[in-house]
Design a protein around this motif. Structure first.
Motif, PDB file in Angstrom:
ATOM      1  N   MET A   1       0.890  -1.175   0.021  1.00  0.00           N
ATOM      2  CA  MET A   1       0.027  -0.032   0.114  1.00  0.00           C
ATOM      3  C   MET A   1       0.888   1.088  -0.049  1.00  0.00           C
ATOM      4  N   HIS A   2       1.940   1.197   0.610  1.00  0.00           N
ATOM      5  CA  HIS A   2       2.829   2.340   0.653  1.00  0.00           C
ATOM      6  C   HIS A   2       3.415   2.752  -0.741  1.00  0.00           C
ATOM      7  N   ARG A   3       3.826   1.680  -1.384  1.00  0.00           N
ATOM      8  CA  ARG A   3       4.110   2.139  -2.811  1.00  0.00           C
ATOM      9  C   ARG A   3       2.988   2.612  -3.773  1.00  0.00           C
ATOM     10  N   PHE A   4       1.804   2.122  -3.500  1.00  0.00           N
ATOM     11  CA  PHE A   4       0.785   2.692  -4.218  1.00  0.00           C
ATOM     12  C   PHE A   4       0.300   4.273  -3.486  1.00  0.00           C
ATOM     13  N   ALA A   5       0.210   4.239  -2.516  1.00  0.00           N
ATOM     14  CA  ALA A   5       0.366   5.855  -1.703  1.00  0.00           C
ATOM     15  C   ALA A   5       1.297   6.514  -2.422  1.00  0.00           C
ATOM     16  N   ALA A   6       2.450   6.331  -2.193  1.00  0.00           N
ATOM     17  CA  ALA A   6       3.796   7.209  -3.196  1.00  0.00           C
ATOM     18  C   ALA A   6       3.486   7.643  -4.419  1.00  0.00           C
ATOM     19  N   ASP A   7       3.118   6.540  -5.196  1.00  0.00           N
ATOM     20  CA  ASP A   7       2.918   6.700  -6.648  1.00  0.00           C
ATOM     21  C   ASP A   7       1.504   7.659  -6.957  1.00  0.00           C
ATOM     22  N   PHE A   8       0.482   7.295  -6.017  1.00  0.00           N
ATOM     23  CA  PHE A   8      -0.528   8.093  -6.074  1.00  0.00           C
ATOM     24  C   PHE A   8      -0.371   9.473  -5.736  1.00  0.00           C
ATOM     25  N   GLU A   9       0.285   9.945  -4.740  1.00  0.00           N
ATOM     26  CA  GLU A   9       0.500  11.538  -4.347  1.00  0.00           C
ATOM     27  C   GLU A   9       1.228  11.884  -5.376  1.00  0.00           C
ATOM     28  N   ARG A  10       2.243  11.196  -6.035  1.00  0.00           N
ATOM     29  CA  ARG A  10       3.012  11.801  -7.146  1.00  0.00           C
ATOM     30  C   ARG A  10       2.240  12.125  -8.328  1.00  0.00           C
ATOM     31  N   THR A  11       1.203  11.226  -8.592  1.00  0.00           N
ATOM     32  CA  THR A  11       0.187  11.207  -9.854  1.00  0.00           C
ATOM     33  C   THR A  11      -0.587  12.487  -9.797  1.00  0.00           C
ATOM     34  N   ILE A  12      -1.150  12.613  -8.723  1.00  0.00           N
ATOM     35  CA  ILE A  12      -2.132  13.815  -8.387  1.00  0.00           C
ATOM     36  C   ILE A  12      -1.561  14.906  -7.849  1.00  0.00           C
ATOM     37  N   ASP A  13      -0.216  14.875  -7.956  1.00  0.00           N
ATOM     38  CA  ASP A  13       0.722  16.115  -7.308  1.00  0.00           C
ATOM     39  C   ASP A  13       0.014  16.683  -5.898  1.00  0.00           C
ATOM     40  N   VAL A  15       0.231  16.377  -1.441  1.00  0.00           N
ATOM     41  CA  VAL A  15       1.426  16.620  -0.539  1.00  0.00           C
ATOM     42  C   VAL A  15       1.473  15.165   0.249  1.00  0.00           C
ATOM     43  N   PRO A  16       2.714  14.595   0.362  1.00  0.00           N
ATOM     44  CA  PRO A  16       2.779  13.182   0.854  1.00  0.00           C
ATOM     45  C   PRO A  16       1.883  13.171   2.324  1.00  0.00           C
ATOM     46  N   ARG A  17       1.145  12.292   2.194  1.00  0.00           N
ATOM     47  CA  ARG A  17       0.259  12.394   3.623  1.00  0.00           C
ATOM     48  C   ARG A  17       0.146  10.508   3.754  1.00  0.00           C
ATOM     49  N   HIS A  18      -0.590  10.052   2.924  1.00  0.00           N
ATOM     50  CA  HIS A  18      -1.003   8.742   2.989  1.00  0.00           C
ATOM     51  C   HIS A  18       0.535   7.917   3.172  1.00  0.00           C
ATOM     52  N   SER A  19       1.446   8.393   2.121  1.00  0.00           N
ATOM     53  CA  SER A  19       2.673   7.456   2.075  1.00  0.00           C
ATOM     54  C   SER A  19       3.755   7.740   3.375  1.00  0.00           C
ATOM     55  N   ALA A  20       3.388   9.027   4.010  1.00  0.00           N
ATOM     56  CA  ALA A  20       3.931   9.257   5.291  1.00  0.00           C
ATOM     57  C   ALA A  20       3.348   8.310   6.376  1.00  0.00           C
ATOM     58  N   TRP A  21       2.165   8.400   6.538  1.00  0.00           N
ATOM     59  CA  TRP A  21       1.621   7.390   7.642  1.00  0.00           C
ATOM     60  C   TRP A  21       2.190   5.852   7.326  1.00  0.00           C
ATOM     61  N   LEU A  22       2.133   5.511   6.010  1.00  0.00           N
ATOM     62  CA  LEU A  22       2.606   4.163   5.842  1.00  0.00           C
ATOM     63  C   LEU A  22       4.279   4.028   6.008  1.00  0.00           C
ATOM     64  N   ALA A  23       4.919   4.936   5.804  1.00  0.00           N
ATOM     65  CA  ALA A  23       6.424   4.749   6.147  1.00  0.00           C
ATOM     66  C   ALA A  23       6.530   4.745   7.430  1.00  0.00           C
ATOM     67  N   ARG A  24       5.732   5.326   8.530  1.00  0.00           N
ATOM     68  CA  ARG A  24       6.089   5.508   9.418  1.00  0.00           C
ATOM     69  C   ARG A  24       5.716   4.009  10.143  1.00  0.00           C
ATOM     70  N   ASP A  25       4.733   3.422   9.598  1.00  0.00           N
ATOM     71  CA  ASP A  25       4.063   1.792   9.957  1.00  0.00           C
ATOM     72  C   ASP A  25       5.086   1.096   9.437  1.00  0.00           C
ATOM     73  N   LEU A  26       5.885   1.282   8.216  1.00  0.00           N
ATOM     74  CA  LEU A  26       6.873   0.278   7.878  1.00  0.00           C
ATOM     75  C   LEU A  26       8.105   0.533   8.776  1.00  0.00           C
ATOM     76  N   THR A  27       8.468   1.490   9.278  1.00  0.00           N
ATOM     77  CA  THR A  27       9.353   1.747  10.196  1.00  0.00           C
ATOM     78  C   THR A  27       9.301   0.832  11.345  1.00  0.00           C
ATOM     79  N   ALA A  28       8.055   1.354  12.007  1.00  0.00           N
ATOM     80  CA  ALA A  28       7.526   0.478  13.379  1.00  0.00           C
ATOM     81  C   ALA A  28       7.456  -1.052  13.148  1.00  0.00           C
ATOM     82  N   LEU A  29       7.474  -1.461  11.822  1.00  0.00           N
ATOM     83  CA  LEU A  29       7.287  -2.930  11.659  1.00  0.00           C
ATOM     84  C   LEU A  29       8.585  -3.576  11.161  1.00  0.00           C
TER      85      LEU A  29
END
Length: 144
Positions: A1-13, A15-29
């Motif tokens: 989901m992180h990969r999709f969120a990062a590409d989604f945010e780039r595609t619609i221009d 601010v990274p929000r979803h990908s930032a939440w997911l990046a924090r989750d990845l770090t926690a895990l």
């Protein structure tokens, strides 16, 4: 989901929000994100963007179900479930519904652009999840 969120945010221009939440989750895990595959340029036109946003906002409904399960497993916003918590409790879907209702369904060009945006987003989701599943290690159990 992180990969999709990062590409989604780039595609619609966005601010990274979803990908930032997911990046924090990845770090926690203690997990690494998937690398980008291909180029995702900003989408042209509000209708196409609306199609992309339909896919992300719609996933908030699934996040509501997953959040209950994640909580039952002991995950919370500080321990691997920040994205689910924020995404599930957001009003993204409701806000998007209002924008979709304002779309002129008789405008065939704009409707086709919105549909193409959604199809492109769904294709990216599928690709990201397939790549993610490929990285899950197979655990071989004892044969009966």
């Amino acid at each position: 989901m992180h990969r999709f969120a990062a590409d989604f945010e780039r595609t619609i221009d966005a601010v990274p929000r979803h990908s930032a939440w997911l990046a924090r989750d990845l770090t926690a895990l203690s997990l690494l994100p998937l690398t980008a595959e291909g180029t995702h340029r900003a989408v042209a036109g509000q209708a196409a963007r609306l199609g992309w946003e339909y896919v992300m906002a719609g996933s908030s409904m699934g996040a509501r179900v997953l959040l209950r399960d994640a909580r039952a497993l002991g995950f919370d916003p500080d321990r691997g479930a920040r994205f689910l918590d924020r995404h599930a409790t957001s009003d993204e879907w409701g806000a998007l519904q209002a924008r979709l209702q304002a779309l002129d369904v008789d405008d065939a060009v704009r409707m086709a652009q919105a549909e193409e945006g959604a199809r492109a987003a769904f294709a990216l989701v599928r690709s990201c999840f397939e790549r993610g599943f490929e990285r899950i290690p197979v655990i071989h159990g004892k044969e009966s």
